[in-house]
Design a protein around this motif. Structure first.
Motif, short mmCIF file in Angstrom:
data_model
loop_
_atom_site.label_atom_id
_atom_site.label_comp_id
_atom_site.label_asym_id
_atom_site.label_seq_id
_atom_site.Cartn_x
_atom_site.Cartn_y
_atom_site.Cartn_z
N SER A 73 35.74 50.06 43.45
CA SER A 73 34.52 50.84 43.54
C SER A 73 33.53 50.34 42.51
CB SER A 73 34.80 52.33 43.27
OG SER A 73 35.16 52.52 41.91
N ALA A 74 32.26 50.69 42.71
CA ALA A 74 31.20 50.55 41.70
C ALA A 74 30.81 49.11 41.36
CB ALA A 74 31.57 51.28 40.41
N ALA A 75 31.53 48.13 41.85
CA ALA A 75 31.21 46.73 41.53
C ALA A 75 31.68 45.85 42.67
CB ALA A 75 31.87 46.32 40.22
N ALA A 76 31.17 44.64 42.72
CA ALA A 76 31.52 43.68 43.75
C ALA A 76 32.12 42.45 43.07
CB ALA A 76 30.28 43.31 44.56
N PRO A 77 32.97 41.72 43.84
CA PRO A 77 33.35 41.94 45.24
C PRO A 77 34.48 42.95 45.38
CG PRO A 77 34.44 39.98 44.43
CD PRO A 77 33.57 40.48 43.30
N ALA A 78 34.60 43.51 46.57
CA ALA A 78 35.77 44.31 46.90
C ALA A 78 36.94 43.37 47.17
CB ALA A 78 35.49 45.18 48.13
N VAL A 79 38.13 43.91 47.15
CA VAL A 79 39.32 43.07 47.32
C VAL A 79 39.32 42.32 48.65
CG1 VAL A 79 41.84 43.11 47.52
CG2 VAL A 79 40.70 44.42 45.71
N PRO A 80 39.03 42.95 49.81
CA PRO A 80 39.02 42.18 51.05
C PRO A 80 38.01 41.04 51.03
CG PRO A 80 39.12 44.53 51.53
CD PRO A 80 38.84 44.41 50.06
N ALA A 81 36.84 41.26 50.43
CA ALA A 81 35.85 40.20 50.36
C ALA A 81 36.33 39.06 49.47
CB ALA A 81 34.53 40.75 49.82
N ALA A 82 37.00 39.37 48.39
CA ALA A 82 37.54 38.31 47.52
C ALA A 82 38.61 37.51 48.24
CB ALA A 82 38.09 38.94 46.25
N LEU A 83 39.44 38.18 49.02
CA LEU A 83 40.47 37.48 49.78
C LEU A 83 39.86 36.55 50.81
CD1 LEU A 83 42.97 40.45 50.24
CD2 LEU A 83 43.38 38.37 48.89
N ARG A 84 38.81 37.01 51.48
CA ARG A 84 38.14 36.15 52.47
C ARG A 84 37.52 34.93 51.80
NH1 ARG A 84 36.55 41.27 54.53
NH2 ARG A 84 34.52 41.09 53.52
N ALA A 85 36.92 35.12 50.64
CA ALA A 85 36.30 34.00 49.94
C ALA A 85 37.35 32.98 49.52
CB ALA A 85 35.52 34.51 48.73
N LEU A 86 38.50 33.45 49.10
CA LEU A 86 39.57 32.52 48.72
C LEU A 86 40.09 31.77 49.94
CD1 LEU A 86 41.50 34.75 46.16
CD2 LEU A 86 40.30 32.60 45.65
N ALA A 87 40.24 32.48 51.06
CA ALA A 87 40.71 31.82 52.28
C ALA A 87 39.74 30.74 52.73
CB ALA A 87 40.93 32.86 53.38
N ALA A 88 38.44 30.98 52.55
CA ALA A 88 37.44 29.97 52.91
C ALA A 88 37.57 28.71 52.06
CB ALA A 88 36.04 30.55 52.78
N ARG A 89 38.18 28.83 50.90
CA ARG A 89 38.41 27.68 50.02
C ARG A 89 39.79 27.08 50.23
NH1 ARG A 89 37.33 30.75 44.55
NH2 ARG A 89 38.46 28.94 43.71
N GLY A 90 40.50 27.54 51.25
CA GLY A 90 41.84 27.03 51.53
C GLY A 90 42.95 27.75 50.81
N ARG A 91 42.62 28.82 50.09
CA ARG A 91 43.62 29.57 49.34
C ARG A 91 44.12 30.71 50.23
NH1 ARG A 91 44.83 27.12 44.22
NH2 ARG A 91 43.01 25.84 43.70
N HIS A 92 44.96 30.38 51.20
CA HIS A 92 45.40 31.37 52.18
C HIS A 92 46.59 32.19 51.68
CE1 HIS A 92 42.78 29.78 55.31
NE2 HIS A 92 43.14 28.57 54.92
N ARG A 93 47.27 31.71 50.66
CA ARG A 93 48.43 32.44 50.12
C ARG A 93 47.97 33.17 48.86
NH1 ARG A 93 53.31 31.74 46.99
NH2 ARG A 93 54.99 32.88 48.01
#
Length: 279
Positions: free
Chosen positions: A197-217
């Motif tokens: 809450s109250a700050a960004a990124p949220a956890v799902p958004a951080a996971l998506r950003a990592l996956a976009a960099r190839g960090r799927h695990r």
């Protein structure tokens, strides 16, 4: 019946020097007389697991420091509330140790306001628990429990999201980022702070950003003192690789005592209310 002493004292027997016993950690020391009461201040939660977890943590603190008077208080939602705990300490010295992981509104505003409203108690406010290397130790071991292995170090597919509660206070965000850097050094993979809450990124958004960099695990490190709504929401993003909250980990108990000892040894007079600067 007491055995009579021999008429002639015996010569002392030769002894072999025993090996030195390991030096106990500074946290595990007897409490001197008239030591200030340690008031552990938790946030409070509607999740019934939260107060149970905090009480288990304080039991560990008591085991490490026999004789120390350790009291519990909550900022909201659970009894005993902080004003009630302070009301029971009239005429005493107390050190308030926030069971919070960074600087924010509660540490900077709520705790000083509560102590100012209880002038019959001579109080000091310790630093929040984080950031500190002992937290990294606890986070690391919680990740091991969630499936992290030493082989994951340096793996280009792997990363960690450090899931925190979140705050609008910039000092709180800086503290979380510092913990993320310390944890990244320990793990050897990127660690990205994210918030409930109250700050960004949220956890799902951080996971998506990592996956976009190839960090799927990706793993989620739960940067929460105890279970609760925010911790559960963050863990739900990757339930099979989400670590448990820090809880009653032994390093947490050592850290509570470390903050208590820091506040006791501060230069401020004993009857002053002081908020110590975060490390």
């Amino acid at each position: 019946m007491t055995e009579p002493a021999p008429e002639h004292p015996q010569a002392p027997r030769p002894t072999t020097a025993a090996p030195h016993a390991p030096t106990p950690p500074p946290y595990a020391t007897p409490t001197p007389a008239r030591a200030p009461v340690l008031v552990a201040v938790a946030h409070g939660s509607r999740d019934p697991r939260a107060p149970r977890t905090v009480r288990a943590l304080l039991d560990r603190v008591r085991d490490l420091r026999p004789g120390l008077d350790v009291r519990l208080a909550h900022i909201e939602l659970n009894a005993p509330l902080l004003p009630d705990t302070l009301d029971g300490l009239r005429g005493a010295d107390a050190v308030l140790v926030p069971l919070l992981l960074g600087r924010g509104h509660h540490v900077k505003r709520d705790l000083p306001a509560a102590t100012a409203a209880a002038p019959a108690v001579r109080t000091r406010i310790a630093e929040p628990l984080g950031p500190h290397p002992l937290l990294v130790e606890a986070l690391y071991e919680r990740l091991l429990d969630a499936g992290w292995t030493p082989a994951d170090r340096g793996d280009p597919r792997t990363a960690v999201v450090l899931a925190a509660a979140g705050s609008r206070d910039p000092d709180s965000a800086r503290d979380t980022r510092r913990t993320a850097r310390l944890l990244a050094e320990r793990l050897g993979v990127p660690v990205v702070p994210a918030y409930a809450s109250a700050a960004a990124p949220a956890v799902p958004a951080a996971l998506r950003a990592l996956a976009a960099r190839g960090r799927h695990r990706a793993f989620v490190a739960s940067y929460f003192t105890a279970p609760g709504r925010f911790a559960s929401a963050c863990a739900a993003a990757v339930p099979h690789r989400a670590a448990a909250p820090l809880g009653a980990h032994p390093a947490m108990a050592r850290l509570v005592l470390h903050r208590y000892d820091q506040a006791r040894s501060a230069a401020a007079p004993a009857d002053a209310v002081s908020l110590l600067a975060s490390a």
